[in-house]
Write an enzyme that holds these catalytic residues in place. Sequence first.
Site, short mmCIF file in Angstrom:
data_model
loop_
_atom_site.label_atom_id
_atom_site.label_comp_id
_atom_site.label_asym_id
_atom_site.label_seq_id
_atom_site.Cartn_x
_atom_site.Cartn_y
_atom_site.Cartn_z
N GLN A 185 0.83 -1.20 0.00
CA GLN A 185 0.00 0.00 0.00
C GLN A 185 0.87 1.25 0.00
O GLN A 185 1.69 1.44 0.89
CB GLN A 185 -0.89 -0.01 1.24
CG GLN A 185 -1.77 1.21 1.41
CD GLN A 185 -2.49 1.21 2.74
OE1 GLN A 185 -1.97 0.70 3.73
NE2 GLN A 185 -3.69 1.75 2.79
N TYR A 220 0.44 4.78 0.60
CA TYR A 220 -0.36 5.91 1.09
C TYR A 220 0.54 6.96 1.75
O TYR A 220 0.75 8.03 1.22
CB TYR A 220 -1.41 5.42 2.09
CG TYR A 220 -2.73 4.99 1.49
CD1 TYR A 220 -2.83 4.54 0.19
CD2 TYR A 220 -3.90 5.03 2.25
CE1 TYR A 220 -4.03 4.14 -0.35
CE2 TYR A 220 -5.12 4.64 1.73
CZ TYR A 220 -5.19 4.20 0.43
OH TYR A 220 -6.39 3.81 -0.10
N SER A 273 4.48 -1.29 4.06
CA SER A 273 4.67 -2.64 4.58
C SER A 273 4.95 -3.63 3.46
O SER A 273 4.19 -3.70 2.49
CB SER A 273 3.43 -3.09 5.36
OG SER A 273 3.22 -2.25 6.47
N GLU A 333 -8.83 -1.37 5.81
CA GLU A 333 -7.53 -1.48 6.46
C GLU A 333 -7.67 -1.38 7.98
O GLU A 333 -7.06 -2.15 8.72
CB GLU A 333 -6.59 -0.37 5.97
CG GLU A 333 -5.22 -0.42 6.63
CD GLU A 333 -4.37 0.81 6.34
OE1 GLU A 333 -3.16 0.74 6.59
OE2 GLU A 333 -4.91 1.83 5.89
#
Length: 399
Positions: free
Chosen positions: A131, A133, A171, A254
């Site tokens: 991800q 972000y 991650s 999430e």
Amino acid sequence: MSDLEAFRAETRAWLEANCPAECRGPVESDEDRVWGGRDAVFPTPAHKVWLERMGAKGWTAPEWPAEYGGGGLSREQAKVLGSEMRRIDAQAPLASFGVWMLGPALLAFGTEEQKQRFLPEIVRGEIRWCQGYSEPGAGSDLAAIQTRAEDPIPGGGGDHWIVNGQKVWTSYADKSDWIFCLVRTDPEASKHLGISFVLIDMATPGVSTRPITLISGKSPFCETFFDDVRVEKAHLVGTLNRGWDVAKHLLAHERTMIGAMGEAGGGRPLGQVATGSIGIDQDGRLDEPMLRARIAELEVDAAAFRLAMERTGDQVKAGQAHPAIASMLKYYGSELNKRRHELLMAAGGSDALEWEGERSRGGKAARDWLRTKANSIEGGTSEVQLNIIAKHLLQLPGA
């Protein structure tokens, strides 16, 4: 026999026949999980077989539509599958950000071509996602992202963008095949507008990662860099410059995923760990009344939280869940997981204090305890979640 009872009987028989012995029992660490992907690593050959069997039935994503590789199960059937897996202590065949986060976003916002292209691969564990972000200057204030996607043709007539920027706390970026990413496509728009949600192959030239080591001595986190990365416009999910809509939808999943750690447990039960190091009294109980009471309190809270998670799932399926409920689950689940690991440290005695060595399995208890401190930061800090709860759920004045 009702249809659901018949499904339970069939599911029980299938699981008994198809779940290998090596895939039953608690999962001790991330290394024991199957993450899938182009370069998938399996703890044992049996874990590969287990993934292939469950993936073929679509039961890695049991409620997804069958036309996209999912199981096509109803909510009630999925509950039965979950309970029958717990009955034999079957491990999840796949740990996947694709299943937990991206898949629901694609089902809601993706094109038919994107669904057909990516969802079956996610179900079968053939593609691993991370991800993109947070950025160095955009953490809790996620809408402040500065990673840019620019059309190289004046007027925006090209079929691709050139992406430049940096993400942080990504991650497993160093182990992933693709990244779902927020980029700024209109720098002149207001902060929450001008953001788009795109999919980027991590093997594309110009993508690089650098691991971030935490206090625990290891970490899944990475910095991710984009240097003149070509991204096809066909990999835009949702509407151009409306990626914030997709981002909010995915964030709810999430936060629920992170919160689920509060009821997931993992490893040996707390009581077994404690009796192994402290011993039992003449009545066969843990020979430490205060610790025994704290463990019992945690188990009661975990059971209540598990029921809350199940109820929320029913509400989501019925379209009745409040959008902010994910923040409540994320906050409470994070705190519950931190409590569990604090008790594991207390229950483990002096062995839990060791940082290295065989007796402590490489300092697992201490390292895992330190890792849980990030639970109340990642996915939105606890302070942010409490503000959301105060404003949108409790509707407190001034919130």
